[in-house]
Design an enzyme around this catalytic site. Sequence first.
Site, short mmCIF file in Angstrom:
data_model
loop_
_atom_site.label_atom_id
_atom_site.label_comp_id
_atom_site.label_asym_id
_atom_site.label_seq_id
_atom_site.Cartn_x
_atom_site.Cartn_y
_atom_site.Cartn_z
N ILE A 13 0.86 -1.19 0.00
CA ILE A 13 0.00 0.00 0.00
C ILE A 13 0.90 1.24 0.00
CG2 ILE A 13 -1.87 1.21 1.20
CD1 ILE A 13 -2.58 -1.42 2.59
N ASN A 70 -2.13 6.11 8.57
CA ASN A 70 -2.03 5.95 10.03
C ASN A 70 -1.88 7.30 10.71
OD1 ASN A 70 -2.24 3.19 10.43
ND2 ASN A 70 -0.06 2.81 10.12
N HIS A 97 -4.40 4.42 13.75
CA HIS A 97 -4.05 3.02 13.47
C HIS A 97 -5.26 2.15 13.14
CE1 HIS A 97 -0.20 1.01 13.73
NE2 HIS A 97 -0.85 -0.10 14.01
N ASP A 140 -5.82 -0.13 9.99
CA ASP A 140 -6.15 -1.57 10.00
C ASP A 140 -7.31 -1.86 9.04
OD1 ASP A 140 -4.23 -2.13 11.80
OD2 ASP A 140 -5.57 -2.51 13.50
N GLU A 162 1.89 -3.80 5.72
CA GLU A 162 0.97 -3.33 4.66
C GLU A 162 1.41 -3.90 3.31
OE1 GLU A 162 4.14 -2.07 4.91
OE2 GLU A 162 3.58 -0.48 3.50
N1 GTP Z 1 -2.56 0.34 10.96
C1 GTP Z 1 -1.55 -0.49 10.74
N2 GTP Z 1 -0.37 0.00 10.31
C2 GTP Z 1 0.63 -0.86 10.08
C3 GTP Z 1 0.52 -2.22 10.29
N3 GTP Z 1 1.71 -2.81 9.96
C4 GTP Z 1 2.53 -1.82 9.56
N4 GTP Z 1 1.90 -0.62 9.62
C5 GTP Z 1 2.42 0.69 9.29
O1 GTP Z 1 2.70 0.74 7.91
C6 GTP Z 1 3.57 1.85 7.69
C7 GTP Z 1 4.53 1.47 6.59
O2 GTP Z 1 5.24 2.59 6.28
P1 GTP Z 1 6.49 2.65 5.31
O3 GTP Z 1 7.09 1.26 5.20
O4 GTP Z 1 7.35 3.75 5.79
O5 GTP Z 1 5.95 2.95 3.95
P2 GTP Z 1 4.69 3.72 3.39
O6 GTP Z 1 4.29 4.85 4.26
O7 GTP Z 1 3.64 2.69 3.12
O8 GTP Z 1 5.23 4.28 2.07
P3 GTP Z 1 5.72 3.57 0.75
O9 GTP Z 1 5.71 2.08 0.99
O10 GTP Z 1 7.08 4.08 0.52
O11 GTP Z 1 4.76 3.96 -0.29
C8 GTP Z 1 4.22 2.16 9.03
O12 GTP Z 1 3.75 3.40 9.48
C9 GTP Z 1 3.72 1.04 9.93
O13 GTP Z 1 3.51 1.48 11.26
C10 GTP Z 1 -0.73 -2.72 10.78
O14 GTP Z 1 -0.92 -3.90 10.98
N5 GTP Z 1 -1.73 -1.82 10.98
#
Ligand code: GTP
Length: 339
Positions: free
Chosen positions: A214, A221, A226, A230, A256
């Site tokens: 994603i 978030n 959060h 989810d 994600e």
């Molecule tokens: N709500 C929620 N957030 C999650 C979960 N697992 C991971 N995340 C969040 O997913 C986000 C992933 O962020 P990044 O890997 O920095 O990447 P991004 O913001 O998606 O950006 P790009 O991948 O570069 O497009 C982080 O803020 C994590 O906290 C989950 O199970 N639930």
Amino acid sequence: MLQQDEPKQAAEYLRQAIPMLSQHNLPPTPINYSIFYSYLSGNSQTLNDVIDSIISEKKPFTLAIMLELYEKYINGGATLEQQEKIQHSLEKAMSSASEEVQQVSSGAGEFDSTINKHAETLSYTTDPQAAALVLKQVMQDTREMVKNNQATQARMQETNAEILKMKAELEAVKASSEKDALTGLKNRGAFDKAIDNVVHSETNLSATLVLLDIDHFKRVNDNFGHLVGDRVIRYVSALLTQIVGSEHHIARYGGEEFAVILTGLDIDNAKQLTEKIRIAMSNSKLQRKESGEAIGEVTISAGIATVKATDSVELLIDRADKALYQAKEAGRNKVVIAA
Ligand SMILES: Nc1nc2c(ncn2[C@@H]2O[C@H](COP(=O)(O)OP(=O)(O)OP(=O)(O)O)[C@@H](O)[C@H]2O)c(=O)[nH]1
């Protein structure tokens, strides 16, 4: 640790374990069953000593005791692979016992009808007095046998029902151990196994790995919290299930990030399907459930790699991951095929 016993021997342990469980008021769960199976097969003298002393002191087999015994003597230090072996051995034992019970059960039914036929034939004997006497005796014996057989059949059917219940419980345990709790998709462990099977498969069926992530999910978030994050993850999961279909393997790969193993599709079809997911996602108008507030455009990026004959799991994932990275670098909301 349970051994891989011969099916017949394992079935015998199973038959003995069931009455033991009910004797000690224990439900036939895989854990309880494993402990008594191990007890009967004499795998661990220490376990047998502990159980014998519980029985001789007439102590109850509480849930806490059963869990402790399981952790200490059955599961202690067992690797995932070993646990699978246990499961496999249980499954084998149960299906073998179940088959035997079915066979004996139907044999008993046949015996009933043969006895009844004899009685019927005798009733046509010409010497009325002799016939009447024999007939009386046969009828009496027959009634007795039928009664016994019915009781045996009922017991066997009960045992069979217990076995089927245990089988279902084992299957449920297995399914839930492969499931991701948030999305209901396959989890990372299940994916690791599936991709390993695909890479080492002997068949020539074309297979493709798609990694999807994603875009800018952190923003969702940060802006909405959060819980909303989810829900977005669950939304993407549902969309994937709907578009990809259950014949392919769909897993939550990480937070994600998702992984889809497509089998039997060539690279063009795999790309088309992934584009369908990407477009559906970018057309989704997501909004907060409570307030109706728009969440804004949520898109996904994807990298696709075809499984090659010379592949290892690491090489394959690395190619798909690099393609995903390129999709992100190219501005996100893109699908890229690995070089
Ligand atoms: N709500 C929620 N957030 C999650 C979960 N697992 C991971 N995340 C969040 O997913 C986000 C992933 O962020 P990044 O890997 O920095 O990447 P991004 O913001 O998606 O950006 P790009 O991948 O570069 O497009 C982080 O803020 C994590 O906290 C989950 O199970 N639930």
